[in-house]
Design a protein around this motif. Structure first.
Motif, mmCIF file in Angstrom:
data_model
loop_
_atom_site.group_PDB
_atom_site.id
_atom_site.type_symbol
_atom_site.label_atom_id
_atom_site.label_comp_id
_atom_site.label_asym_id
_atom_site.label_seq_id
_atom_site.Cartn_x
_atom_site.Cartn_y
_atom_site.Cartn_z
ATOM 1 N N VAL A 126 0.841 -1.199 0.000
ATOM 2 C CA VAL A 126 0.000 0.000 0.000
ATOM 3 C C VAL A 126 0.876 1.250 0.000
ATOM 4 N N GLY A 127 0.509 2.194 -0.860
ATOM 5 C CA GLY A 127 1.261 3.443 -0.992
ATOM 6 C C GLY A 127 2.322 3.420 -2.059
ATOM 7 N N SER A 152 -3.759 1.400 -3.245
ATOM 8 C CA SER A 152 -4.567 1.849 -2.104
ATOM 9 C C SER A 152 -4.921 0.720 -1.153
ATOM 10 N N ASN A 153 -4.791 -0.525 -1.597
ATOM 11 C CA ASN A 153 -5.185 -1.676 -0.774
ATOM 12 C C ASN A 153 -4.532 -2.930 -1.331
ATOM 13 N N ALA A 209 -9.223 -0.926 5.739
ATOM 14 C CA ALA A 209 -7.783 -0.993 5.469
ATOM 15 C C ALA A 209 -7.380 -0.201 4.234
ATOM 16 N N TRP A 210 -8.341 0.329 3.495
ATOM 17 C CA TRP A 210 -8.006 1.078 2.292
ATOM 18 C C TRP A 210 -7.315 2.387 2.659
ATOM 19 N N ARG A 211 -6.380 2.799 1.845
ATOM 20 C CA ARG A 211 -5.643 4.055 2.045
ATOM 21 C C ARG A 211 -5.746 4.884 0.756
ATOM 22 N N GLU A 222 -3.762 8.232 0.711
ATOM 23 C CA GLU A 222 -2.330 7.967 0.548
ATOM 24 C C GLU A 222 -2.013 7.609 -0.907
#
Length: 229
Positions: free
Chosen positions: A87-88, A194-195, A204-206, A209
């Protein structure tokens, strides 16, 4: 190089054009109700969700372009396959793959090309996509296009088994690639993760970010593409 960037939704397009330099962004209406945002670095199109919508929008923009594009980029956020793309992080395609276009059989999934129809893979230009990946510090790997986002561990495992090098999944890349290929324009897909691909867990999704990573990616990408013929 003139570049068309196609996103699914407005938030992704806003990340791409967030730091457009002077004279800023200008809206250009297209047939079908589409609107192209033109900046000094990119032409950005919100094409809609899914491969069919993305293909229709991309084909429209390419068909009415006043001067030819040298590259089409399918861009946005997406799911990442651990451990290739946490993620990210960012993923740049070395191939855009239609992962669920085919038929289920008693012996497992058969992609549409194995059925004797069409294709399921669009390679990205090797040198350019590798250059982009290096400039962005991104994974350089296949990006899968699905019509149904993965929401279970079993499906994630099945996709990873069939596509062991895949680093990301999203819903538009193959549609964009089909339209670009019809017009003879190369395509690269860029995804900000993102996940994790797997069980659906919105907590839990970002997304914020990932959108920030997408924005930074297109800041870094502009000078790289400006150097291309």
């Amino acid at each position: 190089m003139r570049v068309l960037v196609v996103t699914a939704v407005a938030a992704e397009a806003a990340a791409v054009v967030a730091d457009a330099g002077p004279p800023g962004a200008a809206a250009v209406p297209l047939p079908g109700g589409y609107a192209l945002t033109r900046t000094p670095d990119y032409d950005v199109l919100v094409g809609g969700v899914g491969p069919a919508a993305a293909a229709a929008a991309t084909a429209t923009a390419l068909a009415v372009a006043d001067t030819p594009y040298g590259l089409v980029v399918s861009a946005g956020i997406g799911g990442g396959f651990p451990p290739h793309a946490p993620v990210g992080s960012l993923v740049v395609s070395d191939a855009v793959v239609a992962a669920d276009l085919g038929a289920d059989t008693a012996d497992g999934f058969l992609p549409v090309d194995k059925l004797g129809f069409g294709r399921t893979v669009h390679p990205s230009p090797a040198g350019l996509s590798a250059l982009v990946a290096a400039a962005l510090g991104a994974a350089h790997a296949p990006v899968l296009t699905v019509s149904t986002v993965t929401g279970s561990a079993a499906r994630a495992a099945e996709l990873a088994r069939r596509h062991p090098r895949a680093a990301a999944e999203a819903m538009e890349g193959f549609g964009v690639a089909e339209a670009a290929a019809a017009h003879g324009v190369p395509v690269v897909e860029i995804r900000a993760v993102s996940n994790a691909v797997g069980p659906r867990d919105r907590a839990a999704w970002r997304i914020g970010e990932a959108l920030a990573a997408l924005r930074k990616a297109f800041q870094q990408l502009a000078p790289v593409l400006q150097e291309q013929p």
